[in-house]
Design an enzyme around this catalytic site. Sequence first.
Site, PDB file in Angstrom:
ATOM      1  N   ARG A  36      -7.847 -23.931  -5.668  1.00  0.00           N
ATOM      2  CA  ARG A  36      -7.565 -23.375  -6.994  1.00  0.00           C
ATOM      3  C   ARG A  36      -6.167 -23.673  -7.500  1.00  0.00           C
ATOM      4  NH1 ARG A  36     -10.700 -17.655  -6.128  1.00  0.00           N
ATOM      5  NH2 ARG A  36     -12.749 -18.635  -6.267  1.00  0.00           N
TER       6      ARG A  36
ATOM      7  N   ARG B 240      -5.370 -18.731  -1.648  1.00  0.00           N
ATOM      8  CA  ARG B 240      -6.640 -18.297  -1.058  1.00  0.00           C
ATOM      9  C   ARG B 240      -7.766 -19.241  -1.461  1.00  0.00           C
ATOM     10  NH1 ARG B 240     -11.203 -15.260  -2.986  1.00  0.00           N
ATOM     11  NH2 ARG B 240     -10.230 -14.914  -5.008  1.00  0.00           N
TER      12      ARG B 240
ATOM     13  N   HIS C 135      -6.666 -18.438 -11.402  1.00  0.00           N
ATOM     14  CA  HIS C 135      -7.985 -19.074 -11.305  1.00  0.00           C
ATOM     15  C   HIS C 135      -8.092 -20.117 -12.403  1.00  0.00           C
ATOM     16  CE1 HIS C 135     -12.301 -19.657 -11.101  1.00  0.00           C
ATOM     17  NE2 HIS C 135     -12.333 -18.948 -10.005  1.00  0.00           N
TER      18      HIS C 135
HETATM   19  C1  LIG Z   1     -13.993 -11.478 -11.619  1.00  0.00           C
HETATM   20  C2  LIG Z   1     -13.730 -11.668 -10.150  1.00  0.00           C
HETATM   21  C3  LIG Z   1     -14.584 -12.450  -9.384  1.00  0.00           C
HETATM   22  C4  LIG Z   1     -14.336 -12.643  -8.023  1.00  0.00           C
HETATM   23  N1  LIG Z   1     -15.198 -13.408  -7.293  1.00  0.00           N
HETATM   24  C5  LIG Z   1     -15.001 -13.537  -5.954  1.00  0.00           C
HETATM   25  C6  LIG Z   1     -15.940 -14.252  -5.146  1.00  0.00           C
HETATM   26  O1  LIG Z   1     -16.950 -14.743  -5.606  1.00  0.00           O
HETATM   27  N2  LIG Z   1     -15.689 -14.359  -3.818  1.00  0.00           N
HETATM   28  C7  LIG Z   1     -14.573 -13.802  -3.239  1.00  0.00           C
HETATM   29  O2  LIG Z   1     -14.416 -13.916  -2.027  1.00  0.00           O
HETATM   30  N3  LIG Z   1     -13.688 -13.098  -3.984  1.00  0.00           N
HETATM   31  C8  LIG Z   1     -13.879 -12.955  -5.317  1.00  0.00           C
HETATM   32  N4  LIG Z   1     -12.977 -12.242  -6.066  1.00  0.00           N
HETATM   33  C9  LIG Z   1     -11.910 -11.494  -5.388  1.00  0.00           C
HETATM   34  C10 LIG Z   1     -12.503 -10.240  -4.750  1.00  0.00           C
HETATM   35  O3  LIG Z   1     -13.582  -9.774  -5.511  1.00  0.00           O
HETATM   36  C11 LIG Z   1     -11.498  -9.123  -4.624  1.00  0.00           C
HETATM   37  O4  LIG Z   1     -10.319  -9.591  -4.007  1.00  0.00           O
HETATM   38  C12 LIG Z   1     -12.073  -7.994  -3.761  1.00  0.00           C
HETATM   39  O5  LIG Z   1     -13.338  -7.609  -4.230  1.00  0.00           O
HETATM   40  C13 LIG Z   1     -11.143  -6.817  -3.739  1.00  0.00           C
HETATM   41  O6  LIG Z   1     -11.802  -5.764  -3.094  1.00  0.00           O
HETATM   42  P1  LIG Z   1     -11.010  -4.478  -2.667  1.00  0.00           P
HETATM   43  O7  LIG Z   1     -11.959  -3.618  -1.935  1.00  0.00           O
HETATM   44  O8  LIG Z   1      -9.752  -4.878  -2.008  1.00  0.00           O
HETATM   45  O9  LIG Z   1     -10.593  -3.807  -4.076  1.00  0.00           O
HETATM   46  P2  LIG Z   1     -11.453  -3.361  -5.353  1.00  0.00           P
HETATM   47  O10 LIG Z   1     -12.863  -3.744  -5.288  1.00  0.00           O
HETATM   48  O11 LIG Z   1     -10.667  -3.781  -6.537  1.00  0.00           O
HETATM   49  O12 LIG Z   1     -11.417  -1.792  -5.250  1.00  0.00           O
HETATM   50  C14 LIG Z   1     -10.224  -1.064  -5.418  1.00  0.00           C
HETATM   51  C15 LIG Z   1     -10.537   0.407  -5.303  1.00  0.00           C
HETATM   52  O13 LIG Z   1      -9.321   1.128  -5.288  1.00  0.00           O
HETATM   53  C16 LIG Z   1      -9.436   2.248  -6.124  1.00  0.00           C
HETATM   54  N5  LIG Z   1      -8.077   2.609  -6.550  1.00  0.00           N
HETATM   55  C17 LIG Z   1      -7.134   1.835  -7.129  1.00  0.00           C
HETATM   56  N6  LIG Z   1      -6.021   2.538  -7.340  1.00  0.00           N
HETATM   57  C18 LIG Z   1      -6.256   3.792  -6.879  1.00  0.00           C
HETATM   58  C19 LIG Z   1      -5.502   4.999  -6.814  1.00  0.00           C
HETATM   59  N7  LIG Z   1      -4.254   5.070  -7.270  1.00  0.00           N
HETATM   60  N8  LIG Z   1      -6.079   6.089  -6.281  1.00  0.00           N
HETATM   61  C20 LIG Z   1      -7.347   6.055  -5.833  1.00  0.00           C
HETATM   62  N9  LIG Z   1      -8.104   4.955  -5.865  1.00  0.00           N
HETATM   63  C21 LIG Z   1      -7.558   3.847  -6.377  1.00  0.00           C
HETATM   64  C22 LIG Z   1     -10.368   1.841  -7.228  1.00  0.00           C
HETATM   65  O14 LIG Z   1     -11.007   2.957  -7.775  1.00  0.00           O
HETATM   66  C23 LIG Z   1     -11.351   0.957  -6.464  1.00  0.00           C
HETATM   67  O15 LIG Z   1     -12.399   1.743  -5.944  1.00  0.00           O
HETATM   68  C24 LIG Z   1     -13.205 -12.043  -7.426  1.00  0.00           C
HETATM   69  C25 LIG Z   1     -12.364 -11.243  -8.184  1.00  0.00           C
HETATM   70  C26 LIG Z   1     -12.599 -11.076  -9.529  1.00  0.00           C
HETATM   71  C27 LIG Z   1     -11.625 -10.252 -10.332  1.00  0.00           C
END
Ligand SMILES: Cc1cc2nc3c(=O)[nH]c(=O)nc-3n(C[C@H](O)[C@H](O)[C@H](O)COP(=O)(O)OP(=O)(O)OC[C@H]3O[C@@H](n4cnc5c(N)ncnc54)[C@H](O)[C@@H]3O)c2cc1C
Length: 567
Positions: free
Chosen positions: A277, A379, A233
């Site tokens: 990006r 992305r 980023h």
């Molecule tokens: C600071 C930041 C800002 C962002 N802003 C944007 C935005 O504005 N717009 C956009 O589209 N994207 C944005 N992104 C990207 C986006 O937020 C993420 O790609 C997305 O939220 C990921 O969601 P997810 O459900 O895949 O994983 P996450 O929300 O990361 O959740 C992962 C889950 O897996 C669980 N987990 C992990 N390992 C294990 C394990 N071994 N056993 C059990 N549970 C486990 C964790 O507890 C968690 O609950 C941003 C990312 C960041 C870091």
Amino acid sequence: MMKHQVIVVGGGLAGLRAAVETAMLGVDTAVLSLLYPVRSHSGAAQGGINGALANMEECKDDSPAKHAYDTIKGSDFMADQDCAEIMTTDAPARIYELEHWGVPFSRTADGRIAQRPFGGAGYPRTCYAADKTGLYILHTLNEQAVKHGIKVYNEWAAIAVASDGTASHGLVALNLQTGEIESFAADAIIFATGGAGRIFRRTSNAMQSTGYCLGVAYKAGVPLKDMEFVQFHPTTIVGTNILMSEAARGEGGYLVNNQGERFMARYAAKAMELAPRDIVSRSIQTEINEGRGFPEGGGCVHLDLRHLGREKILERLPGIRDLAISFLGIDCIEKPIWVQPGQHFIMGGIDTDKDGATILPGLYAAGECAAVSVHGANRLGGNSLLECVVMGQRSGAAAAQYVKGKASAVKEAVLADAAKKATAEVEALLNSEGKERLVNLRDRMADTMTNHIGIYREEKAMKEALATLQELRVCYRQIGVDAKTRKFNLDLLRTIELGGMLDAAEAMAAGALARQESRGAHSRLDFKTRDDANWLKHTLAHHTPDGARLEYEPVTITKWQPEERKY
Ligand SMILES: Cc1cc2nc3c(=O)[nH]c(=O)nc-3n(C[C@H](O)[C@H](O)[C@H](O)COP(=O)(O)OP(=O)(O)OC[C@H]3O[C@@H](n4cnc5c(N)ncnc54)[C@H](O)[C@@H]3O)c2cc1C
């Protein structure tokens, strides 16, 4: 042994959306998560979620097809075009569904969901709730999960998938509260474990975004796809690398070098700060490398918001302002923020089809840990939250269809074997008096990845990275865990995680070294151009005891022929 029809691993946006879908379809569903769901990294998403709603005067000609084209062009033609179109077509329905479930989106004057411009997008298309979009969506989905009575196993770590090579038969997980290892019989598992930023030194990702579960799926025989495509980023706060959302530039923020120039004019004269990006990050890094940056934090540029004025900053970017005050001591109403690129997102991940299914029947993946592929080599901002809700819903529906109306086919003996093996491995780690220390190995991995598999790449450095990762793998076998307690042993958890992180890091480095071209976020100094003739193909890394074995498969092209990317 616990038993459910579907177990979703991860309580972020993708996991909760998947679980809500299976529960709504009448399937017995549990979520197993390292963290209480609302603490997932999704809650840190600031900028917004994309969908061609055509709500603003400036975007009334927008359409899902235009959104698909922008996504595909942004991906440097590496996204599978059928998948990108599915995502952009499903987008309006998923966003209105979130609205109906209660997400407090920011509004236009006449009450519709407001949309802001984001990088690489032809129209203002990003729906937002001030600059806390992810937080609101996560809480809203959590309410739905509670409403549907979904069982949540909080503070559990998934550590192995039970597979006999023909299907997945359940999950083995570590209960952090007791230190016990337990097995979960389930006909379908959906991995939604998020990103892998902690493999790198400079990252905007949360501590839990380790990428460990990429290694778990990989070891269960599922390939990792396109791991070389890692997003950096452009604007993270120097030092902590906390994100300054693209929304800051979407609302009109400038990037300025030490000459006082808006240097993006040199790299993307039309799109300026709102180029995709990969391009903005490379531009910032070039300014720093060529001496036009500021020295803070090993090199940075200014993100200047002052001209937006106090009122707009307080209304649209209050979170950004608070973060910069807390972590940098700078109020962006008065002074520019010091920013530098940092690892942010992985385009690659667990290889799935358009319904989230992997090649192992019963194992699905959705969200950032999966590679469908809708993001290809780069992305666009706002497309990840969208991927989470679209692919969460789709994988939930597919998993529900897979298990519904059938007697359980779980082979308990396979599950028992997997649990026995995982228990032995964890016990060995816990009892090890090995001389290697977790923190040293993790630091070396993170530095190697940031320095050698970073924004700019070349052969020599990548070979060194691979050699270091192989050495670290040998050291890992001699790691000693200092804390011997069973309850909440984070030393043990982090040590277990490091094994999977090394596997994922190695797949990234191997894929990057092999890919002799520059495409999207993969930018090589020794192969500077895109090479469609040889490299318009997905990388599939297969796990072997000696490291990644790479195979390739074609990119799906439907309506849009690859062309040069200009902004
Ligand atoms: C600071 C930041 C800002 C962002 N802003 C944007 C935005 O504005 N717009 C956009 O589209 N994207 C944005 N992104 C990207 C986006 O937020 C993420 O790609 C997305 O939220 C990921 O969601 P997810 O459900 O895949 O994983 P996450 O929300 O990361 O959740 C992962 C889950 O897996 C669980 N987990 C992990 N390992 C294990 C394990 N071994 N056993 C059990 N549970 C486990 C964790 O507890 C968690 O609950 C941003 C990312 C960041 C870091």
